[in-house]
Design a protein around this motif. Structure first.
Motif, short mmCIF file in Angstrom:
data_model
loop_
_atom_site.label_atom_id
_atom_site.label_comp_id
_atom_site.label_asym_id
_atom_site.label_seq_id
_atom_site.Cartn_x
_atom_site.Cartn_y
_atom_site.Cartn_z
N ALA A 118 0.83 -1.31 0.01
CA ALA A 118 0.06 -0.23 -0.09
C ALA A 118 0.83 1.10 -0.03
O ALA A 118 1.83 1.31 0.72
N TYR B 53 2.02 5.07 0.66
CA TYR B 53 2.12 6.41 1.46
C TYR B 53 2.97 7.32 0.87
O TYR B 53 4.13 7.20 0.65
N ARG C 193 0.99 10.33 4.43
CA ARG C 193 -0.28 10.03 4.27
C ARG C 193 -0.65 8.89 3.40
O ARG C 193 0.03 8.72 2.26
N CYS C 194 -1.69 8.14 3.82
CA CYS C 194 -2.08 7.02 2.75
C CYS C 194 -2.68 7.47 1.37
O CYS C 194 -3.52 8.43 1.59
N SER D 2 -3.68 5.31 -0.86
CA SER D 2 -4.38 4.14 -1.66
C SER D 2 -5.96 4.19 -1.51
O SER D 2 -6.37 4.94 -0.37
N LEU E 234 -6.88 1.44 5.83
CA LEU E 234 -5.76 1.47 6.26
C LEU E 234 -5.34 2.62 7.26
O LEU E 234 -6.05 3.65 7.19
N SER F 84 -1.70 7.35 8.57
CA SER F 84 -0.48 7.68 8.59
C SER F 84 0.62 6.36 8.96
O SER F 84 0.13 5.61 9.67
N ARG G 153 -1.56 4.09 -6.42
CA ARG G 153 -1.46 5.39 -5.74
C ARG G 153 -2.61 6.26 -6.34
O ARG G 153 -2.39 6.69 -7.39
#
Length: 409
Positions: free
Chosen positions: A58, A60, A84-85, A87, A92, A95, A119
């Protein structure tokens, strides 16, 4: 705090470590120096604590840098370091917290295997997220916002699926439930991109001599043919540079970018004389200043925001007519850690900081648009006075601890 990345020497394959801020490294086994380069941004992956699973990764977005805001009659700033995520998969962690600083990461490459989650956050979206972090500075209307010295990278969190749940492969903790069918994740899984790292040999393209620089340098110099080079589009490109000679033994040379630029919109600034009149500096305009093209000076090294603004304003307003040479001195050259592209983003900030009557002219900042001309890297002599180093031609001093801290920004 900089991240630590584990990698293998491209020459001999020996294991090694480097910090996130490092670009130049020397292998402790084969003693070969290489300059690390990537086409867009660096990608890292956190170490998984479990093996034998079908991994997913995933993304970030990671941002680190100084944010500046021009509002009312002041320039406010703060240093931002956040993840910061990026996805589209719900559930999820928002952070990654302190895990990137606490764990040794590796470079993410296309031969790692597994599946990459798409992304969804762009660079612009990441900057909007930074803007939300600076919300305390944005309570009122602002006229200009800039990010200087930023590091933009992507960190991947390894995940694995067991039964009907996704697990964090770093902590082995369950995160979110998923459906039995793999088809439920088709829309958020990306095809394996062809990412690659470029390792450039630190050999002068002109004379073949070993280039000089430190681990966090973005510009390398050749003491043999007196040229400077930086990495651009997968190769070394020449950088115009000059040296202002120093007259003392204990001298260190600090790099500054001298950028020729002018504006025909918002505020008209095409000469040094127009800059002095527009900013209302307490100086009598001389006739020859009408013929001087406008040049902005900024430090070519990372430093705290208020020191960066102070040095930029002082050098830009004074416009010292230095005697310059191309001979590389034997005294130390402080590393260039702020690339030219970052320095060009600071021109409107320097103008804003130089304006004496900020309340009346700040509303014109959104309309100001600079046309960038020639640029040059200039090394200025600073004399070592113990705790401080003082510029030889004008009373400008920098504390040594300030320089040390800037190496980690």
């Amino acid at each position: 705090m900089a991240f630590v990345i584990e990698y293998e020497c491209p020459q001999c394959g020996a294991p090694a470590e480097m910090e996130e801020t490092h670009h130049l490294f020397r292998c402790p086994f084969c003693d070969v120096k290489s300059l690390l380069f990537t086409d867009d941004c660096f990608r890292y992956v956190l170490p998984a604590k479990i093996s034998g699973k079908d991994m997913m990764y995933a993304p970030y977005v990671r941002f680190k840098g100084a944010a500046y805001l021009c509002r009312d009659a002041a320039i406010e700033h703060r240093i931002i370091d956040m993840t910061r995520c990026a996805s589209a998969l719900d559930g999820l962690p928002v952070s990654l917290g302190f895990r990137p600083q606490a764990m040794k990461m590796k470079f993410m490459t296309s031969d790692r295997g597994g599946r990459i989650l798409k992304r969804m956050m762009t660079v612009e979206g990441a900057l909007d997220a930074v803007g939300s972090v600076t919300s305390t500075l944005m309570a009122r209307k602002f006229y200009h916002r800039a990010y200087i010295g930023e590091t933009f990278s992507i960190i991947y969190l390894p995940l694995y699926r067991e039964k009907n749940r996704l697990f964090d492969a770093v902590t082995n903790e369950p995160l979110i439930p998923v459906q039995k069918s793999d088809d439920c994740m088709t829309d958020i899984v990306d095809e394996m991109p062809q990412w690659r790292l470029t390792f450039l040999a630190t050999v002068c393209p002109d004379c073949g001599y070993d280039l000089q620089g430190e681990r966090d340098s973005v510009v390398l110099t050749c003491p043999n043919c007196c040229r400077a080079w930086n990495a651009s589009k997968g190769k070394l490109s020449e950088v115009a540079f000059k040296i202002v000679p120093g007259g003392r033994k204990k001298t260190v040379f600090l790099p500054f970018w001298k950028i020729s630029a002018g504006s025909d919109q918002g505020l008209v600034i095409r000469s040094y004389a127009e800059f002095i009149r527009t900013t209302n500096q307490p100086k009598v305009v001389k006739n020859q200043w009408e013929e001087w093209g406008m040049s902005f000076w900024t430090p070519a090294f990372k430093v705290r925001p208020h020191i960066f603004l102070h040095l930029s304003k002082q050098m830009t307003v004074s416009q010292e007519n230095f005697t310059m040479t191309e001979d590389v001195p034997s005294a130390p050259l402080y590393p260039v850690t702020l690339p030219l592209s970052e320095a060009c983003q600071s021109l409107k900030l320097i103008l804003a900081d130089s304006i004496m009557n900020k309340k009346s002219l700040f509303p014109t900042l959104p309309q100001v648009a600079f046309t960038i001309g020639e640029s040059m890297l200039v090394y200025l002599p600073f004399n070592d006075m113990g705790h401080e180093i003082i510029q030889e031609h004008k009373p400008t001093g920098i504390h040594k601890k300030t320089l040390e801290f800037g190496r980690y920004l």
